[in-house]
Scaffold this motif. Sequence first.
Motif, short mmCIF file in Angstrom:
data_model
loop_
_atom_site.label_atom_id
_atom_site.label_comp_id
_atom_site.label_asym_id
_atom_site.label_seq_id
_atom_site.Cartn_x
_atom_site.Cartn_y
_atom_site.Cartn_z
N GLN A 58 10.42 -0.20 -0.71
CA GLN A 58 9.64 0.26 -1.86
C GLN A 58 8.69 -0.85 -2.32
O GLN A 58 7.51 -0.59 -2.59
N ALA A 59 9.16 -2.08 -2.38
CA ALA A 59 8.33 -3.21 -2.78
C ALA A 59 7.20 -3.42 -1.78
O ALA A 59 6.05 -3.71 -2.17
N ARG A 60 7.51 -3.29 -0.50
CA ARG A 60 6.47 -3.44 0.54
C ARG A 60 5.40 -2.37 0.39
O ARG A 60 4.21 -2.65 0.54
N GLN A 61 5.82 -1.14 0.10
CA GLN A 61 4.86 -0.05 -0.05
C GLN A 61 3.98 -0.28 -1.28
O GLN A 61 2.77 -0.06 -1.23
N GLN A 62 4.58 -0.73 -2.37
CA GLN A 62 3.80 -1.03 -3.57
C GLN A 62 2.80 -2.15 -3.31
O GLN A 62 1.66 -2.08 -3.77
N GLN A 63 3.22 -3.15 -2.57
CA GLN A 63 2.31 -4.26 -2.24
C GLN A 63 1.17 -3.76 -1.35
O GLN A 63 0.02 -4.14 -1.54
N LYS A 64 1.50 -2.91 -0.40
CA LYS A 64 0.48 -2.35 0.48
C LYS A 64 -0.52 -1.53 -0.31
O LYS A 64 -1.73 -1.63 -0.10
N ASP A 65 -0.01 -0.71 -1.23
CA ASP A 65 -0.89 0.10 -2.07
C ASP A 65 -1.80 -0.78 -2.93
O ASP A 65 -2.99 -0.50 -3.09
N ALA A 66 -1.24 -1.87 -3.47
CA ALA A 66 -2.03 -2.79 -4.28
C ALA A 66 -3.08 -3.49 -3.42
O ALA A 66 -4.22 -3.69 -3.86
#
Length: 110
Positions: A58-66
């Motif tokens: 989830q953290a990786r996906q949020q970072q990717k989205d950012a």
Amino acid sequence: MMYKFKSKAAGDVIMLQPNGDQVMRILGREPAAKGILEAQNLPAAAAALEAAVAADEQARQQQKDADDDTDAAQAAGSGRDKVSLRQRVWPLVEMMKRSHAAGEDIVWGV
């Protein structure tokens, strides 16, 4: 130092110290050169690792989205580790499942 997890029910799993220390902390243990995960505790340990994997993804996906939202971040890259937690702990989780099914403990450093 390396962690070499051993069980009579599966092949050895080897991790370098930073990754092994991370796994120990996820399991709620202090990093140690020697230790044991008893067979009856393995389902809870595997569940803790799987929960940590879900949080990491989830953290990786949020970072990717950012990163996708800013051109500068795309140029610089996120700086995150290329190997995910899932990839690092999957062999150990599989060892835990096999060891629990066989009633065998997992040890390291012995």
